[in-house]
Design a protein around this motif. Sequence first.
Motif, PDB file in Angstrom:
ATOM      1  N   ARG A   1      52.284  42.142  31.390  1.00  0.00           N
ATOM      2  CA  ARG A   1      51.105  42.441  32.170  1.00  0.00           C
ATOM      3  C   ARG A   1      50.838  41.409  33.436  1.00  0.00           C
ATOM      4  NH1 ARG A   1      48.154  43.376  26.605  1.00  0.00           N
ATOM      5  NH2 ARG A   1      48.803  46.002  26.327  1.00  0.00           N
TER       6      ARG A   1
ATOM      7  N   GLY B   1      52.324  41.946  36.441  1.00  0.00           N
ATOM      8  CA  GLY B   1      51.676  43.110  37.257  1.00  0.00           C
ATOM      9  C   GLY B   1      52.000  44.621  37.062  1.00  0.00           C
ATOM     10  N   LEU B   2      52.806  44.701  35.994  1.00  0.00           N
ATOM     11  CA  LEU B   2      53.542  45.920  35.549  1.00  0.00           C
ATOM     12  C   LEU B   2      52.402  46.790  34.911  1.00  0.00           C
ATOM     13  CD1 LEU B   2      56.682  45.630  33.399  1.00  0.00           C
ATOM     14  CD2 LEU B   2      56.440  46.027  35.704  1.00  0.00           C
ATOM     15  N   PRO B   3      52.330  48.093  35.414  1.00  0.00           N
ATOM     16  CA  PRO B   3      51.164  48.900  35.044  1.00  0.00           C
ATOM     17  C   PRO B   3      51.353  49.236  33.519  1.00  0.00           C
ATOM     18  CG  PRO B   3      52.864  49.988  36.919  1.00  0.00           C
ATOM     19  CD  PRO B   3      53.349  48.605  36.473  1.00  0.00           C
TER      20      PRO B   3
ATOM     21  N   LEU C   1      43.454  38.611  31.491  1.00  0.00           N
ATOM     22  CA  LEU C   1      44.307  39.080  30.629  1.00  0.00           C
ATOM     23  C   LEU C   1      43.937  38.804  29.190  1.00  0.00           C
ATOM     24  CD1 LEU C   1      48.002  38.355  31.803  1.00  0.00           C
ATOM     25  CD2 LEU C   1      46.858  40.802  31.433  1.00  0.00           C
TER      26      LEU C   1
ATOM     27  N   ARG D   1      44.287  44.666  38.015  1.00  0.00           N
ATOM     28  CA  ARG D   1      45.609  44.838  37.769  1.00  0.00           C
ATOM     29  C   ARG D   1      46.722  44.628  38.809  1.00  0.00           C
ATOM     30  NH1 ARG D   1      46.215  50.065  34.703  1.00  0.00           N
ATOM     31  NH2 ARG D   1      44.658  49.012  33.271  1.00  0.00           N
TER      32      ARG D   1
ATOM     33  N   ARG E   1      47.699  41.177  40.049  1.00  0.00           N
ATOM     34  CA  ARG E   1      48.734  40.198  39.173  1.00  0.00           C
ATOM     35  C   ARG E   1      50.064  40.834  39.664  1.00  0.00           C
ATOM     36  NH1 ARG E   1      46.832  43.218  34.164  1.00  0.00           N
ATOM     37  NH2 ARG E   1      44.711  42.398  34.119  1.00  0.00           N
ATOM     38  N   GLY E   2      50.672  39.577  39.797  1.00  0.00           N
ATOM     39  CA  GLY E   2      51.994  39.445  40.295  1.00  0.00           C
ATOM     40  C   GLY E   2      52.020  39.303  41.781  1.00  0.00           C
TER      41      GLY E   2
ATOM     42  N   SER F   1      57.336  46.639  40.950  1.00  0.00           N
ATOM     43  CA  SER F   1      55.958  47.335  40.919  1.00  0.00           C
ATOM     44  C   SER F   1      55.181  46.473  41.859  1.00  0.00           C
ATOM     45  CB  SER F   1      55.342  46.758  39.462  1.00  0.00           C
ATOM     46  OG  SER F   1      54.943  45.353  39.368  1.00  0.00           O
ATOM     47  N   GLN F   2      55.637  45.165  42.406  1.00  0.00           N
ATOM     48  CA  GLN F   2      54.874  44.701  43.584  1.00  0.00           C
ATOM     49  C   GLN F   2      55.047  45.385  44.718  1.00  0.00           C
ATOM     50  OE1 GLN F   2      55.690  41.128  41.766  1.00  0.00           O
ATOM     51  NE2 GLN F   2      54.290  42.266  40.427  1.00  0.00           N
TER      52      GLN F   2
ATOM     53  N   ARG G   1      51.879  53.725  41.522  1.00  0.00           N
ATOM     54  CA  ARG G   1      52.912  52.562  40.895  1.00  0.00           C
ATOM     55  C   ARG G   1      53.566  52.969  39.568  1.00  0.00           C
ATOM     56  NH1 ARG G   1      49.349  47.938  39.750  1.00  0.00           N
ATOM     57  NH2 ARG G   1      51.246  46.922  40.165  1.00  0.00           N
ATOM     58  N   THR G   2      52.893  53.812  39.089  1.00  0.00           N
ATOM     59  CA  THR G   2      53.449  54.459  37.810  1.00  0.00           C
ATOM     60  C   THR G   2      54.215  55.632  37.963  1.00  0.00           C
ATOM     61  OG1 THR G   2      51.591  55.945  37.405  1.00  0.00           O
ATOM     62  CG2 THR G   2      51.529  53.261  36.472  1.00  0.00           C
TER      63      THR G   2
END
Lengths: 333, 329, 409
Positions: free
Chosen positions: B232, B235-237, C63, C110, C113-114, C144-145, C158-159
Motif C-alpha cells: 500500500r 501506492g498499489l491500488p 496508512l 492513495r 503514495r509512491g 502503478s505510478q 490504475r487498476t
Amino acid sequence: MISDRVKKSLKRELNHSLMAKIGIVLVLAIMLMAMFAPFFAMHNPTQQQLDRAHQPPLGVTQTSEEFRFVDGERQIQEVTIQGTAEHPFGTDSLGRDLFSRVLFGARTSLMVGLFGTLFAVGTGVSIGLVAGYYGGRVDDSLMRFADIMLAFPALVLAIALVGLLGPLTVRIPDPFVAAGLVEGMPATFVFPITLTIVVGVVNWVWFARIARGEALSIRQEEYVKAARSVGASDWTILRQHILPNSLTPIIVLATIQVAAIILLESSLSFLGFSGTTLSWGFDIAQGRDYLGTSWWISSIPGLAIMFAVIGINLLGDWLRDALDPGLSGEGGV
Amino acid sequence: MSQARFLIRRSLQGLLVVWGVITLVFLLRFITPGSPVDFVAPLDASPELRAQIAINLGLHQPIYVQYFDYLFGLVRGDMGFSYIRGRPASGIILSRLPATIELAVAATIVAIIFSIPLGVLSATRRHEPTDYAATTFSLVGISTPNFWLGIMLILIVSVGLGILPTSRRPIGLIPALEMLIFQLQISGIRTWIAHMILPAVTLGTYFTAMIVRLTRSGMLDELGQPYVKAARAKGLPETLVTYKHALRNTMIPIITVLGLQLGSLIGGAVITEFVFNWPGLGTLVIDAIVVRDWPIIQGALIVIGIGFVVINIAVDALYTKLNPRVSYE
Amino acid sequence: MSVHTGEKPLLRVEGLKTRFFTEEGQVNAVDGIDLSINDSEVFGIVGESGSGKSVTALSVLGLIESPGRITDGHVWYRSPELVESIGADEPSAVDGEYVDLQALSPRVRRTLRGTHFSMIFQDPMSSFNPSLTVGEQIAEAVESQQRARANPRSVASRTQGYGLSSFIMSTVMPSKRYVKEESLDRAIELLEMVGIPDPVLRAEEYPHEFSGGMLQRAMIAQALAGEPNVLIADEPTTALDVTIQAQVLDLLLELQEETGMTILLITHNLGVVARMCDRLGVMYAGEIVERGTLHDVFNDPVHPYTQGLLGSIPDLDGTRDRLQPIAGNVPSLLDHEMPDRCFFADRCPKAMQECLEKPPEFGIAESSSHATKCYLARTSYDETDALTEDYFSSETAETQQIESDGGTQ
Ligand code: SF4
C-alpha cells in the motif's frame, strides 16, 4: 487439569463472542433433549398409529386428494388435515410422532458422535504418540498406514465397512423407564456398535497426525531430555510431558470431529446402514418418498441435524479461538 | 531437488499407497461375515452346487493365490466379473466413471466461483453486513448434511416450483457434446445442464462454505502482514493488494487443505449420487454393497482410492508451482 | 544537504492525533504532535519503541488501519503541482500552496503514495511478498505510478486489467499481467541504482534468495520507483547486520543528495541520527518533547528525557549510539491511564511541583529552531524545587493503601 489461564481466556472469548454463546446454548439444549427424551416426548417414538399417518406439524394445514369408494364408485375427495399440538412436528407415514422421534434421534446422534470421537481420539492419539516418540521404523510404518487410510474418503470407507460388516447393535435399557419414572416409552435404546466403531476408525488418522507432530517436536525439548536422563520411563514421559502439550489441539479437533461424525452417522443412517431406525438420517430417508405430500417428514429431522452440527461447530470455534490463538487465523492489528 | 524429480518421487509414493489400498480392499472380503456364495447361490442350493459356485468364483484357492491373481488381473485392467451381472467389472465401473467425474468437477467449479470472491469480500469488509452474511452462510453450509440439502432442493425447486428435473439423467456430457457438434442439436446439452444443476449445488455447497471460511481467515492473516502495508505504501491500488498479493498467498495453504478435503468431496459425491439417482460410481458402490457384488465393490473402491491419490499429487504439483519457497523434500 | 529556509516547510504536521480503539481501551499512540519538515532535509524522529514514532510515519502516509484512526490534526504538504491538479475537486483541502492530506479523500490520498510519498520499512524480509519476484514487485510500483501520473484523478485507470478475473487469468496467461515489460526494465535500472550487482538476474529472484542488506537496497529501489518528494524510512537499518547498516545509510544519503528528496527518518538509534539528520524531534509517549537542529539538540539538550537519552556528555561522533536506558517504565499510552501532567514526570530526575499540575507546552518565546515541552525551558533548574526521590513510589503506595481500605469497608 484446566489452568486458570485457560479458564480466563475461555471466559474472555465467550464474553465477546455472541456465536460462542449461541453454540453453548444449542449444544446444551440438544444434550438435555437427548438425555431426558422420555420426559419431553409426548408419544412413544416407535409406536405406529396408521389412522394418524401424515399429520402435518402444528400450524400447518394440508389439503390432499383421497380416493374413496362410495357404493362401488371411485370418488375423489378433498381432505383437509390441520396440524395439532398433539403432534407438534406432525407424524410420519406410519403415524409415528415426529417430535418424539426427533428427541430420541438426538440420542443416537450424540451417542455415536461422542463415542465415535472418543474411539478415534483413543486410537489416534496412542498411535500418533508412539510413532512420534519412537520415530524411526515404527514411525515410518505407522504413518504409511495412515497415508493409506487417508487415500480413502472417510465417508466411502465408512459406507463400505458398515455396509459390509453388517449393523451390530446393543440394546441399552433406558434408566428412566427401568426406574419406573416414565411410562409408555421404549424400554431400551438401540446403540449401533459397528457404526460407532467405524466412524471412529475412519477418523483416527487426524488425531494420530497431531499427536505425532507434538511428540516429535517435544521429544527434542530440553526438559524431556532431562526427564529421560534422570531415568523417567517412556510411559511417564509420554503421559506427563507430551500428552498435556498436545491436549489443546486435540480437544479443538475432537470437538469439530463430533460434528463431522454426527454428519457421518446421519449419512449412514440415511442409507439404512446403521441398524437403528431411531435416527434423524433414517427419518429423512423415510420422508423422501412423500416429498410431494408430506414435506415435513424429511425437512424437520434435517433441521435438527443442522442445528446440532452448527452448535458443535460454534463450540469448536470458541475453543479454538480461546485456546489456540495461533489457529484462529484472525488478522492482527 | 528439481520439481520434476520431486513429482516423480511423489508419484512413486502414490504408487505405494495405491498398492496398500488394493491390499486393504482385497482383505475387506475376508473380514466380512458370510461367504460371497450366500448371495450368489439360490437359497435352496445343494452343497455341491455351492461348492461349484465357489470354484467358479475362484474362492476355493488359498488367500495368497487369490491375492496375486487379483493383483495381476488389475495390472491387466481385469477386475473380475460382476457376480450379479456377469459382465466384466472394469467395464461397468468405467461406464459409470464419467458421470461421477462430471459431477465432482461441476461441484468444484461451483464452489470455486462462489467461494473465493465471497471469502475475499468477507475479509476485506470485515464486520460489515457482507461479512456477517458470508460467515453465516459458511457456518450453515458446513453444518448441513448434503443428502438433506439435496432432498430439500428437490422439494423446493422440483416439487414446489416445478422447474428442473429429478429423474435419472438421460444423457451424459460426451453424448450431449457429440449431439451438439455433429447434429448441431442444443437440446442434449440443455438436458445435461438441467440435470446437473441440483446435484452440483448439493455437492458444492459444503465445499463452497469451507473455502469461504478458509479464504476469509487466510485473507485476514495475509492482510495483516507487513508486505501488505508495504504494497500500500508504494501506492498499489487496493484491488491489486487484495487479489495479486494477499489472495495469492492465501491460496497457497488453502490448496493443501483442499487437497485433503477432496476426500469429503468424493464421499459427498457418493451420497449425492444416491439422492439424485445419479448413474455414477457412488450409486454403483452402494448397490453393490447391498448385494455383496465383490468384484464391483473392490474395483470401485480401488478406482476411488487411485483417483484420490492422483488428485493429491496434482494438488502438490500446483502447490509447488505457486509457492517459490517450497524445498521439494 | 541544504540550508533550511524555515519559512516554507515542505511538510507541516499540526496537532496530529492518532488513536487506536482496542479492547483494553483507547490508546493515544500519537497525541497531538507538531512538526515542520523542510525541503531536501533529513529530519529524524527519535524515541524508544512504543513512543509512537512509527505510527506518526504511517499517519503521514495515511496508512493507519482499523482499529486505529487519525482523530485530529492536519498534515499540510506544499505542492503547487498537486494544488493545481486537485484544487478544483477538493477545495476544502487546499490552502495556498499547501494541501491538507488529512482532508483529501482516501482515493486521492492513495495516488500520492509512491509518487509524492514513499516508505521503507524496518524488516525487508517481511515487507516483500514472499511469493513474487523482487523485480516484479518493484516493477509493480513503477507501473502503478506511471498509471497514476498518466491519469492522476482516475483510480479506475490504475487498476485497469486488474481484479479477481484478471488474477485468475494472469495465472494462466502471462499476457494478462499487470506489469508491462518497460516497467520491468525500469525496475532493473532502479536495482542497479541502489548498487545491486547483476540486477538483471537478481530481478528474477524471490525475496528469500536475497540477503537482508541487499533486500533493503531493493526496498529502497522500490520506494524510489515513483521519484517521491518525501521518503519515510522507518528504522531502515534495525534489522540489518551492523556491518551493513552503514552502507545502507550511506546509500540513503547519496540518493538524497542526488535526487534532492526529503527524508523523514524514524529511529531509536542516536548514532544513526547523528550521522544522517539535519534536524530532529525527540518523541516520548506520543508527543514530540524536543525539536531542533541536530547541533542544538545534541549540544544543548533541554528536556531531561533528551538529556537522559544522550547521557551526560552529548557526543556527535556517534560513539554512544544506543539509547541510554532511563530508569522507569515506558509509559502506558492507554487514554484512561494517561495522567494529566507531564508524562515524563514519573521518570524525570528533575520533576517539580509545577510539572504535576499541568502538562508543559512548547514555549512561545523560544526560537523556532529549538523548542522543548518542558518547564525547564524557561526556568532554570533549581534543585530545591525538585520532588523527593521516592515521590512516585510513595504515591503508588498511598493509592494502594486507599484501595485496600475501601475494600474492607
Ligand atoms: S516538565 Fe517537569 S517533569 Fe516534565 S520533563 Fe520537564 S522537568 Fe521533567
